[in-house]
Design a protein around this motif. Sequence first.
Motif, PDB file in Angstrom:
ATOM      1  N   GLN A  25       0.817  -1.208   0.000  1.00  0.00           N
ATOM      2  CA  GLN A  25       0.000   0.000   0.000  1.00  0.00           C
ATOM      3  C   GLN A  25       0.851   1.259   0.000  1.00  0.00           C
ATOM      4  O   GLN A  25       0.517   2.245  -0.671  1.00  0.00           O
ATOM      5  CB  GLN A  25      -0.959  -0.024   1.197  1.00  0.00           C
ATOM      6  CG  GLN A  25      -2.057  -1.069   1.042  1.00  0.00           C
ATOM      7  CD  GLN A  25      -2.928  -1.206   2.276  1.00  0.00           C
ATOM      8  OE1 GLN A  25      -2.530  -0.811   3.380  1.00  0.00           O
ATOM      9  NE2 GLN A  25      -4.110  -1.781   2.104  1.00  0.00           N
ATOM     10  N   ARG A  26       1.963   1.240   0.723  1.00  0.00           N
ATOM     11  CA  ARG A  26       2.865   2.395   0.681  1.00  0.00           C
ATOM     12  C   ARG A  26       3.401   2.606  -0.731  1.00  0.00           C
ATOM     13  O   ARG A  26       3.494   3.742  -1.215  1.00  0.00           O
ATOM     14  CB  ARG A  26       4.033   2.198   1.658  1.00  0.00           C
ATOM     15  CG  ARG A  26       3.664   2.374   3.122  1.00  0.00           C
ATOM     16  CD  ARG A  26       4.909   2.479   3.995  1.00  0.00           C
ATOM     17  NE  ARG A  26       5.762   1.292   3.903  1.00  0.00           N
ATOM     18  CZ  ARG A  26       5.649   0.228   4.684  1.00  0.00           C
ATOM     19  NH1 ARG A  26       4.692   0.188   5.618  1.00  0.00           N
ATOM     20  NH2 ARG A  26       6.475  -0.798   4.560  1.00  0.00           N
ATOM     21  N   ARG A  27       3.758   1.512  -1.367  1.00  0.00           N
ATOM     22  CA  ARG A  27       4.296   1.624  -2.730  1.00  0.00           C
ATOM     23  C   ARG A  27       3.240   2.169  -3.688  1.00  0.00           C
ATOM     24  O   ARG A  27       3.516   3.092  -4.470  1.00  0.00           O
ATOM     25  CB  ARG A  27       4.788   0.254  -3.203  1.00  0.00           C
ATOM     26  CG  ARG A  27       5.487   0.292  -4.548  1.00  0.00           C
ATOM     27  CD  ARG A  27       5.939  -1.099  -4.970  1.00  0.00           C
ATOM     28  NE  ARG A  27       6.660  -1.042  -6.233  1.00  0.00           N
ATOM     29  CZ  ARG A  27       6.970  -2.102  -6.951  1.00  0.00           C
ATOM     30  NH1 ARG A  27       6.628  -3.329  -6.525  1.00  0.00           N
ATOM     31  NH2 ARG A  27       7.614  -1.980  -8.104  1.00  0.00           N
ATOM     32  N   MET A  28       2.042   1.628  -3.645  1.00  0.00           N
ATOM     33  CA  MET A  28       1.004   2.081  -4.560  1.00  0.00           C
ATOM     34  C   MET A  28       0.557   3.504  -4.257  1.00  0.00           C
ATOM     35  O   MET A  28       0.204   4.261  -5.173  1.00  0.00           O
ATOM     36  CB  MET A  28      -0.196   1.129  -4.509  1.00  0.00           C
ATOM     37  CG  MET A  28       0.079  -0.260  -5.054  1.00  0.00           C
ATOM     38  SD  MET A  28       0.793  -0.289  -6.731  1.00  0.00           S
ATOM     39  CE  MET A  28      -0.483   0.537  -7.673  1.00  0.00           C
ATOM     40  N   ASP A  29       0.587   3.885  -2.998  1.00  0.00           N
ATOM     41  CA  ASP A  29       0.170   5.245  -2.643  1.00  0.00           C
ATOM     42  C   ASP A  29       1.074   6.310  -3.256  1.00  0.00           C
ATOM     43  O   ASP A  29       0.651   7.464  -3.416  1.00  0.00           O
ATOM     44  CB  ASP A  29       0.128   5.410  -1.118  1.00  0.00           C
ATOM     45  CG  ASP A  29      -1.127   4.815  -0.503  1.00  0.00           C
ATOM     46  OD1 ASP A  29      -2.079   4.537  -1.256  1.00  0.00           O
ATOM     47  OD2 ASP A  29      -1.156   4.626   0.736  1.00  0.00           O
ATOM     48  N   ARG A  36      -5.184  11.066  -6.729  1.00  0.00           N
ATOM     49  CA  ARG A  36      -6.393  11.481  -6.010  1.00  0.00           C
ATOM     50  C   ARG A  36      -6.393  12.979  -5.726  1.00  0.00           C
ATOM     51  O   ARG A  36      -7.425  13.649  -5.822  1.00  0.00           O
ATOM     52  CB  ARG A  36      -6.528  10.679  -4.711  1.00  0.00           C
ATOM     53  CG  ARG A  36      -6.960   9.230  -4.930  1.00  0.00           C
ATOM     54  CD  ARG A  36      -6.953   8.465  -3.629  1.00  0.00           C
ATOM     55  NE  ARG A  36      -7.608   7.178  -3.742  1.00  0.00           N
ATOM     56  CZ  ARG A  36      -7.192   6.073  -3.163  1.00  0.00           C
ATOM     57  NH1 ARG A  36      -6.079   6.092  -2.429  1.00  0.00           N
ATOM     58  NH2 ARG A  36      -7.848   4.934  -3.302  1.00  0.00           N
ATOM     59  N   GLN A  37      -5.216  13.516  -5.368  1.00  0.00           N
ATOM     60  CA  GLN A  37      -5.133  14.948  -5.094  1.00  0.00           C
ATOM     61  C   GLN A  37      -5.400  15.761  -6.362  1.00  0.00           C
ATOM     62  O   GLN A  37      -6.112  16.774  -6.324  1.00  0.00           O
ATOM     63  CB  GLN A  37      -3.762  15.305  -4.521  1.00  0.00           C
ATOM     64  CG  GLN A  37      -3.642  16.748  -4.062  1.00  0.00           C
ATOM     65  CD  GLN A  37      -4.643  17.094  -2.969  1.00  0.00           C
ATOM     66  OE1 GLN A  37      -4.706  16.420  -1.938  1.00  0.00           O
ATOM     67  NE2 GLN A  37      -5.461  18.126  -3.186  1.00  0.00           N
ATOM     68  N   ARG A  38      -4.846  15.328  -7.471  1.00  0.00           N
ATOM     69  CA  ARG A  38      -5.124  16.030  -8.734  1.00  0.00           C
ATOM     70  C   ARG A  38      -6.602  15.982  -9.065  1.00  0.00           C
ATOM     71  O   ARG A  38      -7.179  16.977  -9.529  1.00  0.00           O
ATOM     72  CB  ARG A  38      -4.309  15.409  -9.876  1.00  0.00           C
ATOM     73  CG  ARG A  38      -2.816  15.689  -9.817  1.00  0.00           C
ATOM     74  CD  ARG A  38      -2.142  15.313 -11.132  1.00  0.00           C
ATOM     75  NE  ARG A  38      -2.301  13.906 -11.462  1.00  0.00           N
ATOM     76  CZ  ARG A  38      -1.454  12.944 -11.105  1.00  0.00           C
ATOM     77  NH1 ARG A  38      -0.382  13.244 -10.366  1.00  0.00           N
ATOM     78  NH2 ARG A  38      -1.656  11.686 -11.460  1.00  0.00           N
ATOM     79  N   ARG A  39      -7.214  14.846  -8.812  1.00  0.00           N
ATOM     80  CA  ARG A  39      -8.638  14.717  -9.107  1.00  0.00           C
ATOM     81  C   ARG A  39      -9.459  15.630  -8.210  1.00  0.00           C
ATOM     82  O   ARG A  39     -10.426  16.262  -8.667  1.00  0.00           O
ATOM     83  CB  ARG A  39      -9.065  13.253  -8.947  1.00  0.00           C
ATOM     84  CG  ARG A  39     -10.433  12.942  -9.532  1.00  0.00           C
ATOM     85  CD  ARG A  39     -10.656  11.463  -9.671  1.00  0.00           C
ATOM     86  NE  ARG A  39     -10.486  10.758  -8.405  1.00  0.00           N
ATOM     87  CZ  ARG A  39     -10.636   9.445  -8.256  1.00  0.00           C
ATOM     88  NH1 ARG A  39     -10.923   8.701  -9.317  1.00  0.00           N
ATOM     89  NH2 ARG A  39     -10.469   8.876  -7.088  1.00  0.00           N
ATOM     90  N   ARG A  40      -9.075  15.725  -6.943  1.00  0.00           N
ATOM     91  CA  ARG A  40      -9.783  16.650  -6.034  1.00  0.00           C
ATOM     92  C   ARG A  40      -9.607  18.096  -6.482  1.00  0.00           C
ATOM     93  O   ARG A  40     -10.532  18.910  -6.358  1.00  0.00           O
ATOM     94  CB  ARG A  40      -9.258  16.472  -4.602  1.00  0.00           C
ATOM     95  CG  ARG A  40      -9.724  15.205  -3.899  1.00  0.00           C
ATOM     96  CD  ARG A  40      -9.400  15.233  -2.418  1.00  0.00           C
ATOM     97  NE  ARG A  40      -7.971  15.143  -2.162  1.00  0.00           N
ATOM     98  CZ  ARG A  40      -7.320  14.000  -1.942  1.00  0.00           C
ATOM     99  NH1 ARG A  40      -7.977  12.848  -1.970  1.00  0.00           N
ATOM    100  NH2 ARG A  40      -6.029  13.995  -1.695  1.00  0.00           N
ATOM    101  N   ASP A  41      -8.420  18.407  -7.013  1.00  0.00           N
ATOM    102  CA  ASP A  41      -8.132  19.769  -7.441  1.00  0.00           C
ATOM    103  C   ASP A  41      -8.631  20.068  -8.848  1.00  0.00           C
ATOM    104  O   ASP A  41      -8.537  21.216  -9.315  1.00  0.00           O
ATOM    105  CB  ASP A  41      -6.624  20.036  -7.388  1.00  0.00           C
ATOM    106  CG  ASP A  41      -6.069  19.991  -5.968  1.00  0.00           C
ATOM    107  OD1 ASP A  41      -6.869  20.128  -5.022  1.00  0.00           O
ATOM    108  OD2 ASP A  41      -4.844  19.814  -5.818  1.00  0.00           O
ATOM    109  N   GLY A  60      -9.244   2.392  -5.814  1.00  0.00           N
ATOM    110  CA  GLY A  60      -9.641   1.602  -4.653  1.00  0.00           C
ATOM    111  C   GLY A  60      -9.264   0.145  -4.787  1.00  0.00           C
ATOM    112  O   GLY A  60      -8.737  -0.472  -3.847  1.00  0.00           O
ATOM    113  N   ARG A  61      -9.514  -0.439  -5.950  1.00  0.00           N
ATOM    114  CA  ARG A  61      -9.153  -1.845  -6.160  1.00  0.00           C
ATOM    115  C   ARG A  61      -7.640  -2.007  -6.233  1.00  0.00           C
ATOM    116  O   ARG A  61      -7.092  -3.000  -5.772  1.00  0.00           O
ATOM    117  CB  ARG A  61      -9.811  -2.390  -7.426  1.00  0.00           C
ATOM    118  CG  ARG A  61     -11.315  -2.618  -7.299  1.00  0.00           C
ATOM    119  CD  ARG A  61     -11.827  -3.553  -8.377  1.00  0.00           C
ATOM    120  NE  ARG A  61     -11.617  -3.011  -9.722  1.00  0.00           N
ATOM    121  CZ  ARG A  61     -12.520  -2.336 -10.406  1.00  0.00           C
ATOM    122  NH1 ARG A  61     -13.711  -2.087  -9.881  1.00  0.00           N
ATOM    123  NH2 ARG A  61     -12.260  -1.900 -11.628  1.00  0.00           N
TER     124      ARG A  61
END
Length: 313
Positions: A25-29, A36-41, A60-61
């Motif tokens: 999860q750390r690697r994928m994050d 996700r941040q770009r999408r929020r912005d 998510g998957r």
Amino acid sequence: MPPLLDTRPTALAVDEWRAREAAYQRRMDSWLEPHRQRRRDGVAHPVLDFLFTYYSETPGRLRRWHPGLGTALAGTAARERLDWPMYAEVAATTPDGDPVPAVGLDRPAFLAKRRDAAAWIEGLLAATAGRPAQFGCFGLHEWAMLYRPGAGEVRHEQLPLRLGQDGTDAVVEQHRVQCSHIDAFRFFTQAARPRNTLTPTRETQPQLEQPGCLHATMDLYKWAYKLSPAVPGELLADCFALASDVRELDMRASPYDLSAAGYEPVAIETPAGKAQYVAAQRGFATRGGDLRQRLLTVCRDLLGTDGASTVGW
């Protein structure tokens, strides 16, 4: 129908699989959180958005780590996965060979739903691995997608062209276009299609796909998530990392001026640019070859085949 494998999966202790899950999860994050941040912005990325739009796996998957075929998860914490698709209680053994209850891939359910897909993927991967890599395309598929565009054929209108439209057209006309990948060729402009030395189709994909192709290499990520959760998370992450690296070269070698996004061009219209492109392409083919073999192993273990005969090809 080949028999199911008799080998019981090896159960990972809770501490071990939790550590692997967290590392994954750390690697994928490192890719997912910026996306996700770009999408929020509301900010588009000209290179990396492709990994989340052209490819259909959701963030998510993607963040879900799977142990893959042949490995199961011990402990009560694993039981939450019984609500995940293709998971079930399985009879497993410890690394010492002692029987232990665990949760892992529901192989019979997976095969009931995806046997044909897994066989198709195995066939394509085996066919691709069995032919030599070609390194003479120089990424001209991206240029052919912009060659003398007709109405509705202009892609990425917000991105400027390094050489302008006339310069882009001239590069295509001065080169031999030899794209072998259907999912690149299908985006060629109508004017560019007759200039290609091949006419890839879905039916001819196993005859034409070759391991030097950037799109075939990126697609290893697609085959990895199509085989999920039978593919270990670490293999999926390796395929995603390679797809991300290949995508960067793909766009740096394209006609677009991406300097505003921090990408220096690989000027394939020059001898130096061609050499730079081919060197990177060879490296990606080597990395892709290893991942392709690992995916083939998953397919063959799933299907109970040894590679001597391939379904459908």
